[in-house]
Design an enzyme around this catalytic site. Structure first.
Site, mmCIF file in Angstrom:
data_model
loop_
_atom_site.group_PDB
_atom_site.id
_atom_site.type_symbol
_atom_site.label_atom_id
_atom_site.label_comp_id
_atom_site.label_asym_id
_atom_site.label_seq_id
_atom_site.Cartn_x
_atom_site.Cartn_y
_atom_site.Cartn_z
ATOM 1 N N GLY A 27 56.496 -60.932 75.960
ATOM 2 C CA GLY A 27 55.718 -60.022 76.779
ATOM 3 C C GLY A 27 54.643 -59.323 75.965
ATOM 4 O O GLY A 27 54.933 -58.671 74.972
ATOM 5 N N GLU A 99 52.236 -63.335 87.653
ATOM 6 C CA GLU A 99 51.275 -64.037 86.815
ATOM 7 C C GLU A 99 50.559 -65.201 87.499
ATOM 8 O O GLU A 99 49.865 -65.964 86.852
ATOM 9 C CB GLU A 99 51.993 -64.580 85.561
ATOM 10 C CG GLU A 99 52.829 -63.559 84.818
ATOM 11 C CD GLU A 99 52.004 -62.443 84.177
ATOM 12 O OE1 GLU A 99 50.751 -62.459 84.298
ATOM 13 O OE2 GLU A 99 52.590 -61.547 83.589
#
Length: 228
Positions: A27, A99
């Site tokens: 991340g 995403e």
């Protein structure tokens, strides 16, 4: 199973895992402070006025850009999330929502700060051929754009300031000069707005405010000008 960008994925586009395999996610950006299984995509702008968030690009591509910053660190700091096998599908579905806007699946080694063995992690990247990819921008113009951008996930300014804070807290070496420079410019802009030095135009650059009185021919008109 099919292979995409060197990654084996299933029919739904999720990374292939076996029941005894651990699933790790690298991340960066907002995923440093927002766990991947609890949030949807970071929309910090609108389709007509998109905000700015970070992505990763290959160094060879960055070297070909006319970037305002003449150097870039060798290390990308972030957070690795371990996803247990029974939660892989659930987390992958969340990440698809988060995403899906032009990001693609890649794998990268993650090197823990404690020096332990690298971990193979999945990472979502908005590559330069993504329609949402912006590329280099003048830092001051970029800071002004971030200051006035807002979307369903909140203010673009909050994304930038939270990113600066998260990076600084990861390690004594993890601060990013570019992010800090933009954050400093943003804070200066907001101070100027609070002091009345500039006007905010949601669709354009900041405009300086003149504090000079307009010369008029009557005393009454002069008093009204001063009140304004």
């Amino acid at each position: 199973m099919v292979e995409t960008n060197g990654v084996v994925v299933d029919a739904a586009g999720h990374p292939s895992t076996s029941p005894d395999e651990e699933f790790w996610i690298f991340g960066y950006g907002s995923l440093i402070w927002k766990p991947p299984a609890t949030l949807c995509q970071d929309h910090r702008g609108t389709p007509t006025a998109p905000g700015r968030v970070v992505t990763l690009i290959e160094r060879s591509f960055w070297a070909a850009l006319a970037d305002a910053h003449d150097s870039a660190p060798e290390t990308v700091w972030g957070t690795a999330y371990r996803i247990k096998a029974q939660h892989v599908t659930e987390v992958a579905n969340y990440l698809d929502i988060r995403e899906i806007n032009g990001y693609t699946i890649h794998y990268t080694p993650f090197h823990p700060a404690d020096g332990s063995a690298p971990i193979r992690t999945l990472v979502y990247i908005g590559t330069p051929d993504n329609d949402q990819f912006v590329g280099p921008q003048d830092p001051q113009a970029l800071a002004e754009h971030i200051q006035r951008s807002e979307g369903p996930s909140g203010l673009n300014r909050d994304y930038l300031l939270e990113l600066e804070k998260a990076l600084n807290e990861l390690s004594s070496e993890s601060g990013d000069a570019h992010v800090t420079d933009l954050s400093d410019r943003l804070r200066e802009i907001e101070q100027r707005i609070l002091s009345g030095e500039v006007n905010v135009d949601i669709d354009g650059p900041l405009e300086s405010v003149s504090h000079e009185f307009t010369k008029v021919s009557s005393i009454d008109e002069q008093e009204e000008t001063e009140k304004i």
